[in-house]
Enzyme design. Structure first.
Site, PDB file in Angstrom:
ATOM      1  N   GLY A  33      -2.068  13.026  64.860  1.00  0.00           N
ATOM      2  CA  GLY A  33      -1.846  13.320  63.413  1.00  0.00           C
ATOM      3  C   GLY A  33      -2.285  12.347  62.508  1.00  0.00           C
ATOM      4  O   GLY A  33      -2.354  12.252  61.305  1.00  0.00           O
ATOM      5  N   ARG A  40      -8.318  12.727  66.036  1.00  0.00           N
ATOM      6  CA  ARG A  40      -8.840  12.074  64.910  1.00  0.00           C
ATOM      7  C   ARG A  40      -9.165  10.798  64.898  1.00  0.00           C
ATOM      8  O   ARG A  40     -10.259  10.171  64.408  1.00  0.00           O
ATOM      9  CB  ARG A  40      -8.395  12.670  63.680  1.00  0.00           C
ATOM     10  N   ARG A  72     -15.562  22.112  58.424  1.00  0.00           N
ATOM     11  CA  ARG A  72     -14.421  21.356  57.660  1.00  0.00           C
ATOM     12  C   ARG A  72     -14.810  21.785  56.260  1.00  0.00           C
ATOM     13  O   ARG A  72     -13.508  21.965  55.443  1.00  0.00           O
ATOM     14  CB  ARG A  72     -14.337  19.881  58.188  1.00  0.00           C
ATOM     15  N   TYR A  97     -11.765  23.853  54.870  1.00  0.00           N
ATOM     16  CA  TYR A  97     -10.601  23.187  54.200  1.00  0.00           C
ATOM     17  C   TYR A  97     -10.930  22.383  52.881  1.00  0.00           C
ATOM     18  O   TYR A  97     -10.106  21.620  52.425  1.00  0.00           O
ATOM     19  CB  TYR A  97      -9.892  21.830  55.184  1.00  0.00           C
ATOM     20  N   CYS A 154     -25.750  32.558  55.413  1.00  0.00           N
ATOM     21  CA  CYS A 154     -25.887  33.353  54.441  1.00  0.00           C
ATOM     22  C   CYS A 154     -24.520  33.658  53.849  1.00  0.00           C
ATOM     23  O   CYS A 154     -23.839  34.624  54.094  1.00  0.00           O
ATOM     24  CB  CYS A 154     -26.798  34.929  54.970  1.00  0.00           C
ATOM     25  N   TYR A 187     -13.432  17.118  65.358  1.00  0.00           N
ATOM     26  CA  TYR A 187     -13.328  18.586  64.662  1.00  0.00           C
ATOM     27  C   TYR A 187     -14.772  18.779  64.006  1.00  0.00           C
ATOM     28  O   TYR A 187     -14.802  19.549  62.844  1.00  0.00           O
ATOM     29  CB  TYR A 187     -12.214  18.821  63.852  1.00  0.00           C
TER      30      TYR A 187
HETATM   31  N1  LLP Z   1      -1.462  17.425  69.315  1.00  0.00           N
HETATM   32  C1  LLP Z   1      -1.419  18.598  69.044  1.00  0.00           C
HETATM   33  C2  LLP Z   1      -0.425  19.454  69.631  1.00  0.00           C
HETATM   34  C3  LLP Z   1      -2.127  19.138  68.192  1.00  0.00           C
HETATM   35  O1  LLP Z   1      -2.116  20.380  67.993  1.00  0.00           O
HETATM   36  C4  LLP Z   1      -3.209  18.120  67.555  1.00  0.00           C
HETATM   37  C5  LLP Z   1      -4.120  18.953  66.793  1.00  0.00           C
HETATM   38  C6  LLP Z   1      -3.477  16.996  67.822  1.00  0.00           C
HETATM   39  C7  LLP Z   1      -2.280  16.479  69.143  1.00  0.00           C
HETATM   40  C8  LLP Z   1      -4.344  16.048  67.441  1.00  0.00           C
HETATM   41  O2  LLP Z   1      -4.179  15.782  66.346  1.00  0.00           O
HETATM   42  P1  LLP Z   1      -5.100  14.665  65.414  1.00  0.00           P
HETATM   43  O3  LLP Z   1      -4.551  13.343  65.819  1.00  0.00           O
HETATM   44  O4  LLP Z   1      -6.309  14.870  65.572  1.00  0.00           O
HETATM   45  O5  LLP Z   1      -4.601  14.785  64.044  1.00  0.00           O
HETATM   46  N2  LLP Z   1      -9.644  21.314  62.586  1.00  0.00           N
HETATM   47  C9  LLP Z   1      -8.691  20.495  61.733  1.00  0.00           C
HETATM   48  C10 LLP Z   1      -7.678  19.570  62.678  1.00  0.00           C
HETATM   49  C11 LLP Z   1      -6.661  20.539  63.534  1.00  0.00           C
HETATM   50  C12 LLP Z   1      -5.575  19.843  64.299  1.00  0.00           C
HETATM   51  C13 LLP Z   1      -4.904  20.695  65.402  1.00  0.00           C
HETATM   52  N3  LLP Z   1      -4.072  20.007  66.281  1.00  0.00           N
HETATM   53  C14 LLP Z   1      -9.594  19.549  61.005  1.00  0.00           C
HETATM   54  O6  LLP Z   1     -10.726  19.527  60.902  1.00  0.00           O
HETATM   55  O7  LLP Z   1      -9.051  18.981  60.327  1.00  0.00           O
END
Ligand code: LLP
Length: 420
Positions: free
Chosen positions: A239, A276, A312, A316, A342, A371
């Site tokens: 996150g 991320r 993205r 979003y 399109c 992503y």
């Molecule tokens: N752990 C779990 C259980 C998750 O669901 C996620 C991401 C992560 C770890 C990794 O999160 P990060 O460190 O990358 O924030 N497609 C969206 C982001 C979706 C995230 C889904 N879960 C975007 O492009 O912003």
């Protein structure tokens, strides 16, 4: 922070001219900097060295096998969410004891292959799933490890689509229900309920929501301990937010300083699942300007990469900086940078002030490493982009551009239709 920098007004990835990559491999093209992604991994590792967590890179952020390999070689584990990601983990030879598996909808087949593989544990999201894993493990005559994913009901202060820790979200189990489950844990004879998991959302730029969630879970762990219920692991999820525009996210050190004391108090082994933070700024999407279009109200820069390559912005309304590969001084103008798909939702930037570009110019869509490719699709029967990884002076293709044949590879053409 990342290794995409201008030298003599030309954009480089490490020591390689990005323009040269665009010409050699074509566009749209994803380009990753090996040293940036490893630096980010090591930054997190060193910020947390005091408690030596297992860092399970979140495969969904970018699941390319070479990227997984690069991180596994540094000692990383993997956070997976599907049988497909388990397959990738296996292909990349990730030791099973470094794999954790989340998702609200694991199928029987996915569960049994993960048990057979001997992963570290499942992050379980509901009582129904817990019962199902117990049943499947019994059938396999195994005892499998699971962690309960807690929904701590915390506002992550991020886009609502990627906020996962509120009680109205589909993820995790509320504290009261989790407590009941844990009291009855002997009932699940084929499960070793050995930990707790939280993941409150993505692109979180302040540590306050993380702290709030960890405090809730730490209190819960204490309550369990007081009742003779000992656990082994606490998985704090991913996150961590990054800079796309003007964000000022917490650094790994700030994050670590705020939460290490709380984590230490639990006495548990810590797991984290960043995606991320490691890949986001380590990749760009290179596109080529096809046409410049003037309408009575707008100027459109039409490029050869669209929402199928990077969804993205469309999904979003996410901001990605867009810069030319060859920088020149000139007046700024307000433009929409759009793709060939399109749909009016197919944009990479809207009302963006940019230096003038011309047809044939290349542009880099920054911070597209996480992503980006992993959410790309074949919509409009477009071929998915190639991916290149740069390390110092070397550029390696880590995914070939798709061919038209790839598009129809699994289709079965029924061709004996008669005219009605
Ligand atoms: N752990 C779990 C259980 C998750 O669901 C996620 C991401 C992560 C770890 C990794 O999160 P990060 O460190 O990358 O924030 N497609 C969206 C982001 C979706 C995230 C889904 N879960 C975007 O492009 O912003």
């Amino acid at each position: 922070m990342h290794e995409f920098k201008y030298r003599n007004n030309q954009l480089y990835c490490e020591n390689v001219l990005v323009g040269k990559l665009a010409k050699t491999f074509g566009t749209p093209l994803y380009v990753y900097s090996y040293h940036t992604l490893i630096d980010h991994y090591l930054k997190l590792k060193s910020a947390f060295s005091e408690i030596n967590p297992l860092i399970c890179y979140s495969v969904k952020a970018n699941s390319n096998l070479s990227i997984l390999k690069a991180l596994i070689a540094q000692g990383a584990g993997l956070d997976i969410v599907s049988g497909g990601e388990l397959f990738r983990a296996q292909k990349a030879a990730c030791p099973p004891q470094r794999i954790v598996y989340a998702s609200v909808g694991k199928t029987d087949k996915e569960i049994s292959s993960a048990i057979a593989r001997g992963i570290l544990f499942f992050n379980v999201e509901s009582l129904a799933e817990l019962k199902n894993i117990n049943r499947i493990a019994k059938g396999l005559n195994k005892i499998t490890r699971v962690a309960i994913r807690i929904n701590p009901d915390v506002e992550a202060k991020t886009h609502k689509y990627i906020s996962t820790g509120k009680i109205t979200n589909k993820f995790g189990i509320d504290l009261a229900s989790a407590y009941k489950i844990l009291l009855l844990r002997v009932k699940f004879k084929h499960l070793n309920i050995c930990g707790l998991h939280i993941h409150i959302g993505s692109q979180i730029t302040q540590s306050a929501p993380f702290v709030e969630a960890i405090k809730k879970v730490a209190d819960f762990i204490q309550r369990l301990k007081n009742n003779g219920l000992a656990l082994e692991y606490l998985n704090i999820g991913g996150g961590l937010g990054i800079i796309y525009d003007r964000e000022d996210p917490q650094t790994a050190e700030i994050y670590a300083n705020e939460i290490i004391p709380l984590l230490k108090k639990t006495g548990l082994k810590i797991i984290m699942e960043p995606g991320r933070f490691i890949l986001g700024n380590a990749g760009i999407l290179v596109v080529k300007v096809l046409y410049i279009k003037h309408t009575p109200k707008k100027k459109f820069i039409i490029v050869d990469g669209g929402m199928n390559d990077l969804i993205r912005p469309a999904l979003y309304n996410a901001y990605h900086q867009i810069v030319p590969l060859s920088r020149r001084v000139g007046e700024l103008e307000k433009v929409d940078v759009v793709g060939p798909i399109c749909e009016s939702g197919d944009f990479l930037a809207k009302e963006r002030l940019m230096a003038k570009v011309k047809e044939g110019d290349y542009l880099a869509v920054m911070s597209a490493g996480a992503y980006g490719f992993s959410m790309s699709s074949n919509y409009n029967s477009r071929l998915r982009a190639a991916e290149v990884m740069v390390a110092k002076n070397k550029a390696l293709v880590i995914r070939k551009r798709e061919s038209a044949q790839d598009l129809v590879r699994n289709e079965v053409m029924v061709n004996n239709f008669t005219k009605r």
